[in-house]
Scaffold this active site. Structure first.
Site, PDB file in Angstrom:
ATOM      1  N   HIS A  81       0.850  -1.193   0.000  1.00 57.10           N
ATOM      2  CA  HIS A  81       0.000   0.000   0.000  1.00 57.10           C
ATOM      3  C   HIS A  81       0.880   1.235   0.000  1.00 57.10           C
ATOM      4  CE1 HIS A  81      -3.754   2.162   0.865  1.00 57.10           C
ATOM      5  NE2 HIS A  81      -2.998   2.973   1.575  1.00 57.10           N
ATOM      6  N   ASP A 160     -14.787   3.429   7.652  1.00 58.96           N
ATOM      7  CA  ASP A 160     -13.747   4.288   7.072  1.00 58.96           C
ATOM      8  C   ASP A 160     -14.332   5.146   5.949  1.00 58.96           C
ATOM      9  OD1 ASP A 160     -10.980   5.221   6.650  1.00 58.96           O
ATOM     10  OD2 ASP A 160     -11.266   4.270   4.706  1.00 58.96           O
ATOM     11  N   ARG A 167     -13.878  13.486   7.137  1.00 62.94           N
ATOM     12  CA  ARG A 167     -12.560  14.116   7.361  1.00 62.94           C
ATOM     13  C   ARG A 167     -12.178  14.994   6.178  1.00 62.94           C
ATOM     14  NH1 ARG A 167      -9.033   9.256   7.709  1.00 62.94           N
ATOM     15  NH2 ARG A 167      -7.336  10.745   7.860  1.00 62.94           N
ATOM     16  N   SER A 182      -7.201   4.472   9.391  1.00 62.61           N
ATOM     17  CA  SER A 182      -7.904   4.369   8.109  1.00 62.61           C
ATOM     18  C   SER A 182      -7.196   3.358   7.197  1.00 62.61           C
ATOM     19  CB  SER A 182      -7.945   5.755   7.460  1.00 62.61           C
ATOM     20  OG  SER A 182      -8.304   5.683   6.122  1.00 62.61           O
ATOM     21  N   LYS A 186      -8.278  -1.090   6.662  1.00 65.44           N
ATOM     22  CA  LYS A 186      -8.558  -1.683   5.344  1.00 65.44           C
ATOM     23  C   LYS A 186      -7.596  -2.834   5.054  1.00 65.44           C
ATOM     24  CE  LYS A 186      -8.570   2.523   3.778  1.00 65.44           C
ATOM     25  NZ  LYS A 186      -8.648   3.817   3.151  1.00 65.44           N
TER      26      LYS A 186
HETATM   27  N1  URA Z   1      -5.186   6.961   2.706  1.00 72.31           N
HETATM   28  C1  URA Z   1      -6.191   6.366   3.397  1.00 72.31           C
HETATM   29  O1  URA Z   1      -6.663   5.301   3.024  1.00 72.31           O
HETATM   30  N2  URA Z   1      -6.664   6.983   4.498  1.00 72.31           N
HETATM   31  C2  URA Z   1      -6.183   8.154   4.957  1.00 72.31           C
HETATM   32  O2  URA Z   1      -6.648   8.637   5.975  1.00 72.31           O
HETATM   33  C3  URA Z   1      -5.141   8.771   4.234  1.00 72.31           C
HETATM   34  C4  URA Z   1      -4.648   8.142   3.109  1.00 72.31           C
END
Ligand code: URA
Length: 430
Positions: A81, A160, A167, A182, A186
């Site tokens: 990621h 999220d 946010r 966040s 995931k």
């Molecule tokens: N990427 C994400 O998935 N969440 C965040 O809060 C910032 C970047």
């Protein structure tokens, strides 16, 4: 007894640490948007300690489905990621590369928003490519083809989706605990055992300094440890775009070139490094040296490209490079003087690509997969006056002209070459 939502927000506002059941109440209860937004702002100002950040992540994971990739496949599955940058097509190369080395790769990716691109948009540049697979199809493809990259299913960490949207519009994105929860919720819910996180640092990234990026990396490593996942974080340079290409189809071409061994040096280094970490974290039982050798071999013997083609076909796409869309207008940008590229700022390049149509300002905008920018010369390169340093791929002449002005301004040319900056700035392990 768990206090009311307003009392929980008040306690966080006043700088107290919250208990796990209080965080559950906020995240898993029927909390209305205005209270969630106030909660995010309280966290933004007061922060969260490690136990609270874990409780938040854990509550978010429990808000939706969890995929047991390991159980379904019977192997250690790996994932990668990136926190988001300009020209970051690394996943398109890392995925097939580790799969070619025999390591199952299963990833759920996002779309681009703002100046940062998203893997799902890049994959949709490939004609026919299906990014929406049902969970069973996703798991089956990881088992049978060795790799699947899909968009997030609707029920993966729904908390999220809600929190991130709030946010985004309440100026509470850039808080370490909120970003770490966040991202890691995931990653944990989508089931990989080992994850390499590419934390971007610089003008084109969320994290502008190495210290901030290291704090985010430490938080994510701690969350991985609590959840029983192995995490390696690489802090990588995002003061200039990664590789040369910025824009969806252009980036797919560059990822393919990298799989063939013809990629730009910074992208190749990052891809080889991330892939080697994933091999080390896999069940192959290889050390760092052996991992790097295997990854290099998969590029040299053509198996990385073959795996890319197999993967794209499995998801309904046409892997032939000539099938990728191309923009009708090509405009070159010339060096105003000779010297060395002192700076090639990532953010204005990302913004120029966005305005060309390669990205979206709002979630519902359509992306033009063909357009983008190729930065032929990068930081430290020698240039001659009048030499073409970049090319603009545009839908029409007016947008090409506008992008050319922005790209010209993103370059600074000086008499001396700047000191070299490695692409991987630091590696942190759990
Ligand atoms: N990427 C994400 O998935 N969440 C965040 O809060 C910032 C970047």
């Amino acid at each position: 007894m768990t206090p009311s939502v307003v009392e929980i927000i008040q306690r966080k506002r006043d700088g107290e640490a919250l208990r796990a059941e209080e965080i559950d109440e906020i995240v898993l209860g029927e909390t209305p948007d205005y209270q969630l937004a106030a909660f995010c702002m309280a966290v933004y100002f007061r922060g969260m300690d490690a136990a609270e950040t874990f409780a938040l992540t854990d509550a978010m994971v429990r808000s939706g489905e969890r995929i047991d990739l390991h159980g379904a496949i019977g192997r250690r599955v790996v994932d990668k990621h990136s926190t988001g940058g300009v020209g970051d097509k690394a996943t398109l190369a890392v995925g097939p590369l580790v799969a070619a080395c025999g390591v199952p790769f299963g990833k759920m990716s996002g779309r681009g928003l703002g100046h940062t691109g998203g893997t799902i948009d890049k994959l949709e540049a490939i004609p026919g490519f299906r990014v929406e697979l049902a969970t069973e199809e996703f798991v089956r493809q990881v088992a049978e083809v060795g790799i699947a990259v899909v968009g997030q299913t609707a029920n993966l960490v729904p908390a999220d989706k809600k929190l991130y949207a709030l946010r985004d519009v309440t100026a509470t994105v850039d808080n370490v605990s909120l970003i770490a929860a966040s991202i890691m919720s995931k990653k944990i819910a989508s089931g990989a055992d080992a994850i390499v996180l590419d934390v971007k640092v610089g003008d084109g990234a969320f994290m502008k300094t190495v210290a901030d990026a290291a704090a985010l990396a430490e938080a994510m490593i701690a969350l991985g440890r609590e959840a029983g996942r192995d995490v390696v974080c690489e802090l990588t340079d995002m003061d200039q775009p990664l590789g040369h290409a910025v824009g969806n189809a252009l980036e797919v071409r560059e990822a393919l070139a990298t799989l063939r061994g013809d990629g730009p040096p910074d992208l190749t280094e990052l891809v080889v490094d991330a892939s080697s970490h994933l091999l080390e974290l896999s069940d192959l039982g290889v050390d760092a040296e052996q991992a790097r050798r295997r990854v290099r071999h998969a590029i040299a013997d053509g198996s990385a490209v073959e795996t890319y083609e197999r993967w794209v076909r499995a998801q309904g796409g046409d892997p032939d490079e000539s099938a990728l869309p191309a923009a009708p207008f090509l405009r070159e940008v010339f060096a105003p003087r000779g010297g060395f590229v002192e700076r090639l700022a990532a953010l204005p390049i990302g913004m120029a690509a966005l305005r060309l149509g390669a990205g979206r300002h709002t979630k519902d905008e359509e992306v033009d997969h063909a357009v983008g920018i190729v930065c032929r010369r990068k930081r430290g390169d020698a240039v001659e006056e009048g030499e073409a340093i970049a090319e603009i791929h545009a839908r029409d002449e007016a947008s090409a002209d506008e992008a050319a002005d922005a790209v010209r301004a993103a370059y600074a040319i000086a008499d001396e070459a700047p000191p070299p900056v490695p692409i991987v700035l630091q590696t942190l392990r759990g």
